[in-house]
Design a protein around this motif. Structure first.
Motif, PDB file in Angstrom:
ATOM      1  N   PRO A 106      36.035 117.603  33.428  1.00  0.00           N
ATOM      2  CA  PRO A 106      34.786 117.592  34.213  1.00  0.00           C
ATOM      3  C   PRO A 106      34.882 118.364  35.514  1.00  0.00           C
ATOM      4  N   VAL A 107      36.046 118.238  36.206  1.00  0.00           N
ATOM      5  CA  VAL A 107      36.209 119.005  37.439  1.00  0.00           C
ATOM      6  C   VAL A 107      36.160 120.499  37.143  1.00  0.00           C
ATOM      7  N   THR A 108      36.869 120.925  36.113  1.00  0.00           N
ATOM      8  CA  THR A 108      36.850 122.347  35.733  1.00  0.00           C
ATOM      9  C   THR A 108      35.447 122.794  35.362  1.00  0.00           C
ATOM     10  N   ALA A 109      34.705 121.932  34.654  1.00  0.00           N
ATOM     11  CA  ALA A 109      33.352 122.300  34.229  1.00  0.00           C
ATOM     12  C   ALA A 109      32.437 122.519  35.423  1.00  0.00           C
ATOM     13  N   THR A 110      32.451 121.611  36.394  1.00  0.00           N
ATOM     14  CA  THR A 110      31.559 121.762  37.552  1.00  0.00           C
ATOM     15  C   THR A 110      31.952 122.955  38.416  1.00  0.00           C
ATOM     16  N   LEU A 111      33.259 123.167  38.591  1.00  0.00           N
ATOM     17  CA  LEU A 111      33.696 124.313  39.394  1.00  0.00           C
ATOM     18  C   LEU A 111      33.330 125.626  38.713  1.00  0.00           C
ATOM     19  N   THR A 146      34.389 112.788  51.233  1.00  0.00           N
ATOM     20  CA  THR A 146      33.043 112.638  50.655  1.00  0.00           C
ATOM     21  C   THR A 146      32.458 113.996  50.301  1.00  0.00           C
ATOM     22  N   ARG A 147      32.689 114.964  51.148  1.00  0.00           N
ATOM     23  CA  ARG A 147      32.176 116.308  50.873  1.00  0.00           C
ATOM     24  C   ARG A 147      32.828 116.897  49.625  1.00  0.00           C
ATOM     25  N   VAL A 152      32.263 118.388  43.908  1.00  0.00           N
ATOM     26  CA  VAL A 152      32.743 118.411  42.520  1.00  0.00           C
ATOM     27  C   VAL A 152      31.849 117.597  41.596  1.00  0.00           C
ATOM     28  N   PHE A 153      31.399 116.414  42.068  1.00  0.00           N
ATOM     29  CA  PHE A 153      30.658 115.519  41.184  1.00  0.00           C
ATOM     30  C   PHE A 153      29.263 115.175  41.703  1.00  0.00           C
ATOM     31  N   TRP A 158      26.221 119.014  39.035  1.00  0.00           N
ATOM     32  CA  TRP A 158      25.713 118.824  37.670  1.00  0.00           C
ATOM     33  C   TRP A 158      24.458 119.660  37.423  1.00  0.00           C
ATOM     34  N   THR A 159      23.682 119.890  38.479  1.00  0.00           N
ATOM     35  CA  THR A 159      22.525 120.776  38.326  1.00  0.00           C
ATOM     36  C   THR A 159      22.970 122.183  37.966  1.00  0.00           C
ATOM     37  N   MET A 160      24.047 122.634  38.578  1.00  0.00           N
ATOM     38  CA  MET A 160      24.547 123.974  38.267  1.00  0.00           C
ATOM     39  C   MET A 160      25.099 124.063  36.847  1.00  0.00           C
ATOM     40  N   VAL A 161      25.617 122.952  36.324  1.00  0.00           N
ATOM     41  CA  VAL A 161      26.023 122.950  34.914  1.00  0.00           C
ATOM     42  C   VAL A 161      24.816 123.215  34.018  1.00  0.00           C
TER      43      VAL A 161
END
Length: 469
Positions: A106-111, A146-147, A152-153, A158-161
């Motif tokens: 998931p981290v790789t996907a969002t980045l 927090t930033r 990342v999450f 998730w919008t960019m995904v």
């Protein structure tokens, strides 16, 4: 000047390209011919652009593919305990797989999705000149952890995904369609031509049917692909503008950025305007009123013993009063001329054009008057543009057009003002040409100001102002 992009869009529509003109207007950018020339070079640029889009589409789909793998692993994990394999599955392996599928992927996907959106923003900027500064995050937290979590999450990640997935699917369909038509059609025609040569040398006439069909169908498919290319490019630009720049949260953040950037400029502009009015009144009307007062005082002193001299002074006072009125009209004309209030743009623009040292051709096509605020902004845009042209453009001819158009994709109607000159071009807001002031004034009523000013190619300034601003 070769004309504005709106004129070219209308020409394309009259020539049968209604769909292309409509897509171009919606996308807000010209066809690639406006950027790269015409002819076979243009066709090559269009196909290469779509081939790049097709290649990038595979990259854009990596984030959602990783998330599909995560979902598949979760499904297998839920089913595994009910099988014989689950009882023999090592606990250490489960931990490693959980870290990999539930954290790393998931981290790789969002980045990667953020990187995909950045790549597409850069393409819009480099190819089509659609540039937008990164809006500040109004909900930014001072806590760095927090930033990082939100980066990342967070919702934006998730919008960019979703955005990268939509861009990838569009690239596969639109770019893939054109590339298949052009490449496969051209390759089939070339291969069939070689096959015909071989059959004529060693084969029989009955074997020519298939290659002859390919020789005819192949070029037709390539032509269809080439005809589709500019429309696919326009849909691509429209899609990415809607996803990257026109989403509700992006519009809100951009609006905050616009307010932040324009607030100080508007204050500075108001202060400069106040000082101009003060200077004009002090150096002009105030001095003339002082002279008028002194003349009337002298006339009053002579009235009893020198009536003829008093009458001459009164005549002089009348002349000075007319000059004062002229001075005050000139000051007021810079604010809001009465002819604009009484008769609208159709009567006010010829007055503004008459004061310009550069010849101006007017084309006012307004069957009815827009709102007073829209008229005021349009008048200000034309006056400021004519002033800038006289100072900086070294132009020989200016054309000002106004028209009422439909606000495609926004609803309602727009007052479009276009100022075109044949000067040196190269207008830069950083050099004090007043473009920031124009942008702020148009943006204040939710309008859009665009400037096309290639060096040596003149300048086209277009302001789209809401009709009922």
């Amino acid at each position: 000047m070769s004309g504005t992009r709106e004129e070219r869009a209308r020409s394309a529509e009259r020539g049968g390209g209604r769909v292309g003109a409509r897509l171009t207007a919606l996308a807000g950018v010209p066809f690639a011919s406006d950027l790269h020339g015409s002819g076979w070079r243009l066709l090559l640029v269009q196909v290469l652009h779509l081939m790049t889009s097709l290649t990038l589409a595979l990259f854009y789909l990596i984030p959602v593919s990783l998330l599909v793998m995560v979902a598949s692993w979760i499904g297998v994990g839920l089913f595994l305990p009910w099988t014989d394999i689950g009882s023999t599955y090592p606990a250490s392996q489960i931990v490693r797989d959980s870290l990999g599928f539930l954290v790393a992927l998931p981290v790789t996907a969002t980045l990667l999705a953020r990187l995909a959106c950045r790549v597409q923003r850069d393409r819009l900027a480099n190819v089509f000149g659609i540039v937008e500064a990164d809006p500040p995050d109004p909900l930014a937290d001072d806590n760095p952890w927090t930033r990082v979590w939100r980066f990342v999450f967070g919702r934006d990640a998730w919008t960019m995904v979703v955005y990268s997935t939509a861009a990838g699917l569009h690239g596969l369909f639109a770019a893939g369609l054109v590339v298949v038509f052009v490449v496969c059609g051209g390759a089939a025609a070339i291969g069939a031509s070689l096959g015909i040569a071989y059959i004529l040398a060693l084969g029989t006439p009955g074997d020519l049917v298939g290659p002859l069909i390919l020789v005819v169908v192949g070029p037709l498919a390539a032509v269809v692909g080439l005809r589709l290319a500019p429309h696919m490019i326009s849909t691509e630009v429209l899609l990415h503008r809607l996803l990257l720049f026109e989403a509700p949260e992006v519009r809100m953040r951009r609006r905050l950025l616009h307010v932040q950037d324009s607030r100080l400029r508007m204050v500075d502009e108001a202060e400069a305007e106040r000082r101009r009015i003060e200077r004009d009144l002090h150096d002009g009307a105030q001095q003339r009123l002082l002279a008028l007062t002194m003349t009337l005082t002298r006339a009053r002193a002579r009235l009893s013993h020198d009536p003829d001299g008093a009458r001459e002074l009164i005549s002089e006072a009348q002349k000075e009063s007319r000059e004062v009125m002229t001075e005050l009209r000139q000051v007021a004309r810079g604010l809001h001329p009465r002819v604009l209030t009484d008769h609208g743009l159709g009567a006010a623009l010829p007055v503004a054009a008459g004061r310009s040292p550069v010849p101006v051709r007017l084309d006012v096509d307004l069957p009815e008057r827009p709102s007073a605020r829209a008229e005021g902004v349009a008048y200000y845009v034309v006056c400021e543009a004519l002033t800038n042209i006289a100072k900086h453009a070294d132009a020989e001819q200016v054309t000002v057009t106004t028209e009422r158009i439909a606000a495609l994709g926004r609803g309602g109607e727009l007052l479009r003002v276009t100022v075109t000159d044949d000067g040196v071009g190269g207008a830069d807001p950083e050099t004090g040409t007043g473009l920031y002031g124009l942008w702020d004034r148009v943006d204040a009523v939710d309008g859009i100001l665009t400037v096309h000013s290639p060096t040596g190619g003149g300048t086209v300034l277009t302001a789209n102002i809401p009709w009922k601003a």
